[in-house]
Write a protein that holds these residues in place. Structure first.
Motif, mmCIF file in Angstrom:
data_model
loop_
_atom_site.group_PDB
_atom_site.id
_atom_site.type_symbol
_atom_site.label_atom_id
_atom_site.label_comp_id
_atom_site.label_asym_id
_atom_site.label_seq_id
_atom_site.Cartn_x
_atom_site.Cartn_y
_atom_site.Cartn_z
ATOM 1 N N SER A 82 56.450 7.036 -7.771
ATOM 2 C CA SER A 82 57.327 7.589 -7.057
ATOM 3 C C SER A 82 56.742 7.535 -5.589
ATOM 4 O O SER A 82 57.460 7.412 -4.617
ATOM 5 N N GLU A 83 55.471 7.571 -5.298
ATOM 6 C CA GLU A 83 54.704 7.647 -3.877
ATOM 7 C C GLU A 83 54.679 6.341 -3.340
ATOM 8 O O GLU A 83 54.472 5.946 -2.217
ATOM 9 N N GLY A 84 54.161 5.499 -4.338
ATOM 10 C CA GLY A 84 53.823 4.115 -3.942
ATOM 11 C C GLY A 84 52.381 3.813 -3.476
ATOM 12 O O GLY A 84 52.084 2.884 -2.591
ATOM 13 N N ASN A 85 51.611 4.999 -3.670
ATOM 14 C CA ASN A 85 50.171 4.747 -3.359
ATOM 15 C C ASN A 85 49.485 5.137 -4.712
ATOM 16 O O ASN A 85 49.941 5.580 -5.723
ATOM 17 N N ASN A 86 47.942 4.834 -4.415
ATOM 18 C CA ASN A 86 47.041 5.082 -5.575
ATOM 19 C C ASN A 86 46.047 6.441 -5.332
ATOM 20 O O ASN A 86 45.672 6.714 -4.064
ATOM 21 N N ILE A 87 45.710 6.904 -6.415
ATOM 22 C CA ILE A 87 44.945 8.163 -6.305
ATOM 23 C C ILE A 87 43.506 7.619 -6.842
ATOM 24 O O ILE A 87 43.436 6.936 -7.832
ATOM 25 N N VAL A 88 42.443 7.426 -6.000
ATOM 26 C CA VAL A 88 41.197 7.126 -6.610
ATOM 27 C C VAL A 88 40.518 8.424 -7.413
ATOM 28 O O VAL A 88 40.316 9.530 -7.096
ATOM 29 N N ILE A 140 43.469 0.273 -13.521
ATOM 30 C CA ILE A 140 44.586 0.710 -12.848
ATOM 31 C C ILE A 140 45.594 1.523 -13.911
ATOM 32 O O ILE A 140 45.839 0.690 -14.850
ATOM 33 N N LEU A 141 45.875 2.710 -13.691
ATOM 34 C CA LEU A 141 46.666 3.332 -14.532
ATOM 35 C C LEU A 141 47.953 3.970 -13.938
ATOM 36 O O LEU A 141 47.811 4.003 -12.529
ATOM 37 N N GLU A 142 48.945 3.895 -14.653
ATOM 38 C CA GLU A 142 50.386 4.085 -13.797
ATOM 39 C C GLU A 142 50.530 5.583 -14.435
ATOM 40 O O GLU A 142 50.781 5.888 -15.738
ATOM 41 N N LEU A 143 51.179 6.474 -13.408
ATOM 42 C CA LEU A 143 51.591 7.639 -13.783
ATOM 43 C C LEU A 143 53.117 7.730 -13.809
ATOM 44 O O LEU A 143 53.654 7.504 -12.483
ATOM 45 N N VAL A 144 53.820 7.963 -14.690
ATOM 46 C CA VAL A 144 55.335 8.092 -14.834
ATOM 47 C C VAL A 144 55.693 9.367 -15.126
ATOM 48 O O VAL A 144 54.840 9.861 -15.969
ATOM 49 N N GLY A 145 56.792 9.986 -14.864
ATOM 50 C CA GLY A 145 57.270 11.191 -15.332
ATOM 51 C C GLY A 145 57.502 11.092 -16.859
ATOM 52 O O GLY A 145 58.341 10.204 -17.121
ATOM 53 N N ARG A 146 56.974 11.896 -17.477
ATOM 54 C CA ARG A 146 57.381 12.273 -18.888
ATOM 55 C C ARG A 146 58.726 12.527 -19.114
ATOM 56 O O ARG A 146 59.337 11.923 -20.230
ATOM 57 N N MET A 147 59.409 13.163 -18.549
ATOM 58 C CA MET A 147 60.668 13.717 -18.651
ATOM 59 C C MET A 147 61.562 13.312 -17.685
ATOM 60 O O MET A 147 62.969 12.474 -18.018
ATOM 61 N N ARG A 148 61.214 13.524 -16.511
ATOM 62 C CA ARG A 148 62.417 13.226 -15.553
ATOM 63 C C ARG A 148 62.368 11.810 -15.068
ATOM 64 O O ARG A 148 63.574 11.289 -14.596
ATOM 65 N N SER A 149 61.371 11.053 -15.131
ATOM 66 C CA SER A 149 61.418 9.558 -14.772
ATOM 67 C C SER A 149 61.619 8.803 -15.836
ATOM 68 O O SER A 149 61.782 7.396 -15.523
ATOM 69 N N THR A 150 62.132 9.018 -17.031
ATOM 70 C CA THR A 150 62.317 8.109 -17.980
ATOM 71 C C THR A 150 63.746 8.362 -18.432
ATOM 72 O O THR A 150 64.411 9.207 -18.338
ATOM 73 N N GLU A 151 64.395 7.167 -19.048
ATOM 74 C CA GLU A 151 65.908 7.044 -19.379
ATOM 75 C C GLU A 151 66.154 7.611 -20.504
ATOM 76 O O GLU A 151 67.153 8.344 -20.906
#
Length: 872
Positions: A82-88, A140-151
């Motif tokens: 959602s933010e387009g940046n990474n967390i180290v 690199i791991l991808e964080l996506v919303g479990r509920m709100r960001s999935t169809e």
């Protein structure tokens, strides 16, 4: 396909005892052996090295000497979609995924239940450690919303719950009725996919099954199957079968392609367990069913696999496996037919896996440029190795079947097949099934059809015997009708009749009709045309109003009477050919009747029902009518019987001297004169036809257009409705055109009209038995002597009175459903004979003399006497 890359069950067991682990050379070898057993989670060599480098000694980062390696944290990146940046982040390998989620919640405020971490296309489970996830430095791991960001948030939740439970079972945790819980979650997941959506398309289907694979559900279920803990194998077996059963039985074709992807992943994993493992064989068969039902093509490269279709490389190992089994056992099947039983299911699977491959080859062949070499044409589409292998397999299998058929014919000659028909059925069915598939493959390769045809011609005698003896309604042997030169009338008729459903014997399942003879056509129309097609396919039960008799004999008479009415030219539905009044074609003037098209549908149903009930009705179709039903074109030679005058005129036009016809002496233009409702009108054969003169250059076109307008265009609606009515009675309406294509016009003549030969009294006598009489009794001698003196028409009437059969089958009396019987009645000697047409029984008393018997038989051989079964 990507799977979990580490033997997480083994690691989890290690973690349950200690957070610090020690690796030496022996331990490493042991660990690798365990991972080999867990087929779904095998670890690559480079990842094994990474896991070892993570392992350390005691807490606080200090080593404990000996074989201990120093523990060190790893660095990785969390990509925030959602933010387009990474967390180290930095973490130790033994930390679990949940701790990472908690740190993300602390840093970004995202609730735990909304987070989902994806690495290498797989969702990481909370219980896993980073070591078990094979997380490497700078990953690199991808964080996506479990509920709100999935169809499909509910589907994600259900699958995650299932994977978490199965993971716990793999770790040895005891759960009450785990198979019931897991199957319940699978059912819920499938039901979510079935829930109506505003827009349910291929993308939506793809999303549902990406959830299942991304959450590692297939690999976790297979890991449960090979788990050493008691009950886990049975639980996994039951759950995997449950999932595949639901996919096969409840999902629409929208989902079949993606369901096949999941089945493919499960098959690949189970294949490592063993190619003879029962669950693997079941999954392979299920995959074949899904591939066949999905009607998809195979992609040949990852680049073409943008929608997640099955790859050629994915399919071919199963094709090879099934082909090797078939080839190995074909030779043995002739001497041990029982071996053919399991092979029959293999042929079905073999066919299913080849369907998408053949479809892909056909699609590419349409684009083929004749100037491009065959092997180069496919270089960028389908893989050369697979195409060449399929061609080689075709040749090997055709040679094997050829040999088996030769041996089978020898058994026929020795009459072993007759004595043990059921014993040899599996082998015969196997050969026919393989030939059916070879017939499809042959269309893909140059020269292959000629090879197949030569084998079929060489083995035509044994093939005919196999098809007539062993072809069943559940089989699909219509392909042989593409090779009419290897069939005969008996074979073509048998295969055509297999396209009809079987007539039921239970009267409660039959479509009942009660008809008044005085309103035969109109009442029959109401009963047949207005009925649901399914109710007619079981069969008919017929009764005439105010008459005593019921049963098959009454039904046979009804067919004869209703066909006489249908083809009676006063009803304007059909017209008879001038030179054969039993040969008919549709009447272009039938539109005088407002319901004429519905009546043509009714006619199609009646003719199909007559064939299904094996009743010869004494009429035949003209060639031009038959050809249209078969979807074939009508030529000048085909109209010879339908309109002899037009045929002669067209022949004259084509044979005329060019100078004479160019002189316009005939005064012909591209117009046809049509008489309609007492008025004549001109119909143009083409746009502007009245202004186009017929000459030597366009006369062929003129004759063609004239024939098309006269025999095709003018009755196209009538033919179409007749064909639709006929198709209603077939077990599959799509077989209608193929039914007629598989027959010769003369075949249908023989099926509808029956024998054209005069009734043979000797044949009649040979197929008659006696009840109460003996063959040597004087009354029996009188009877056959009197019958022998009858005219041909009187014999037909007597046969009809006796059996309700007016037209014998082409085989004569041998073709009837039963032998005939003459029964002795104990009534007074002057009574007329009686009959039970359903059972082919003729009853008469012991007449005192031959003249008395002759007088009584003379009465019943009058046409009007045979038109009812007695009144009440």
């Amino acid at each position: 396909m990507t799977v979990i890359e580490t033997p997480f069950l083994h690691h989890q067991q290690q973690n349950r005892h200690s957070s610090k682990r020690k690796f030496d050379d022996d331990d490493e070898n042991n660990n690798n052996n365990v991972s080999d057993d867990l087929v779904s989670v095998r670890m690559r060599k480079d990842e094994t090295k990474t896991v070892n480098s993570w392992s350390g000694g005691g807490g606080g980062g200090g080593g404990d000497g000996g074989g201990l390696l120093k523990r060190s944290p790893i660095q990785f990146f969390i990509r925030m979609m959602s933010e387009g940046n990474n967390i180290v982040m930095h973490a130790y390998p033994e930390e679990n995924v949940k701790s990472i989620h908690e740190r993300i919640q602390y840093m970004k405020g995202i609730p735990l239940f909304e987070q989902r971490l994806i690495y290498r296309g797989k969702q990481l489970q909370w219980e896993q450690t980073l070591a078990e996830c094979c997380l490497q430095n700078d990953a690199i791991l991808e964080l996506v919303g479990r509920m709100r960001s999935t169809e499909h948030p509910q589907a994600w939740q259900v699958v995650n719950d299932m994977v978490s439970l199965v993971y716990r079972l793999c770790c040895g945790e005891n759960v009450h009725v785990p198979d019931k819980i897991v199957k319940g979650l699978i059912t819920t997941y499938i039901n979510l996919a079935l829930t109506p959506k505003p827009k349910l398309d291929a993308d939506s289907a793809n999303g549902y099954f990406e959830i299942f694979t991304s959450s590692s559900a297939p690999s976790v279920l297979v890991t449960l199957y090979v788990s050493p803990y008691p009950g886990n194998k049975l639980c996994a077996d039951s759950c995997i079968r449950h999932f595949l059963n639901l996919c096969r039985s409840t999902l629409s074709k929208t989902f079949h392609t993606q369901a096949a992807r999941v089945a493919l992943e499960i098959c690949k994993l189970l294949r490592r367990v063993g190619s003879h493992d029962p669950l693997y064989l079941y999954c392979r068969s299920s995959l074949g069913v899904l591939l066949e039902a999905a009607e998809i093509s195979c992609a040949s490269s990852e680049a073409e696999n943008v929608r997640g279709l099955i790859l050629v490389q994915d399919i071919f190992p199963f094709v090879r496996e099934l082909a090797d089994t078939l080839l190995m056992n074909l030779d043995l099947s002739i001497d041990s037919p029982s071996l053919a039983c399991p092979l029959l299911s293999n042929v079905g699977d073999f066919t299913s896996f080849l369907i998408p491959l053949r479809t892909g080859i056909k699609e590419q062949r349409r684009l083929r440029n004749g100037s491009v070499p065959y092997h180069l044409h496919y270089r960028n589409s389908l893989l050369i190795e697979e195409i060449e292998y399929l061609h080689l397999l075709y040749n090997q299998m055709l040679c094997k079947v050829d040999t088996c058929l030769q041996k089978m014919e020898q058994r026929f000659i020795r009459k072993e097949m007759v004595q043990e028909e059921n014993y040899f059925y599996p082998a015969c069915s196997l050969y026919l099934s393989i030939l059916k598939e070879l017939n499809q493959i042959a269309k893909l390769y140059d020269g292959a059809q000629e090879k197949l045809r030569s084998v079929l011609v060489r083995q035509k005698n044994v093939l005919r015997m196999l098809l007539v003896k062993y072809a069943k309604r559940t089989d699909e042997h219509q392909w042989i009708l593409e090779h009419k030169n290897v069939t005969d009338f008996e074979t073509r008729r048998h295969l055509a009749m297999m396209m009809f459903p079987e007539v039921k014997e239970d009267y409660e399942e039959l479509h009942e009709m009660l008809i008044d003879r005085s309103h035969l056509l109109t009442e029959s129309f109401e009963y047949i045309a207005r009925a649901e097609a399914e109710s007619l396919q079981s069969g008919l039960f017929m009764e005439f109003k105010n008459e005593e008799a019921t049963g098959p004999g009454v039904l046979r008479e009804w067919f004869l009477l209703v066909c006489q009415a249908i083809f009676n030219q006063e009803n304007a539905l059909f017209v008879a050919c001038p030179n054969d009044r039993t040969r008919f074609l549709p009447n272009s003037a039938s539109k005088v009747h407002p319901l004429h098209l519905e009546y043509f549908s009714f006619c199609g149903r009646v003719i199909a029902l007559a064939l299904m009930h094996r009743v010869q009705v004494g009429i035949v179709f003209d060639r031009v009518f038959f050809l249209q039903l078969a979807g074939k074109s009508v030529t000048l030679e085909d109209i010879k019987d339908a309109d002899p005058d037009l045929y002669k005129s067209c022949k004259q036009i084509l044979d005329m001297d060019s100078d004479f016809i160019d002189s316009d002496a005939l005064g012909l233009t591209f117009v046809r004169e049509v008489e309609e409702l007492g008025h004549r009108k001109a119909v143009e054969l083409c746009p502007g036809g009245k202004n186009i003169a017929v000459n030597s250059k366009n006369r062929v076109k003129y004759v063609y257009l004239l024939i098309q307008d006269r025999f095709v265009n003018s009755v196209s609606e009538q033919v179409s409705h007749f064909a639709k009515g006929f198709a209603d009675i077939l077990s599959n309406s799509k077989l209608q055109q193929f039914f007629f294509k598989g027959l010769e016009p003369e075949d249908l003549d023989r099926m509808l009209r029956g024998s054209e030969y005069a009734i043979s009294v000797e044949d009649w006598k040979a197929h008659t038995e006696y009840n109460g009489y003996k063959e040597t009794d004087i009354q029996i001698s009188w009877f056959w002597e009197i019958v022998g003196r009858m005219t041909a028409e009187e014999k037909k009437v007597l046969l009809f009175f006796w059996t309700s059969v007016k037209y014998l089958p082409v085989e004569g009396f041998r073709g009837l459903a039963s032998r005939l019987y003459i029964c002795k009645s104990h009534e007074p000697g002057d009574l007329l004979p009686s009959s039970h047409t359903c059972f082919y029984r003729l009853c008469f008393p012991a007449y005192s003399s031959m003249p008395v018997m002759q007088a009584r038989l003379k009465v019943i051989t009058q046409e009007h006497i045979c038109c009812s079964f007695g009144t009440w």
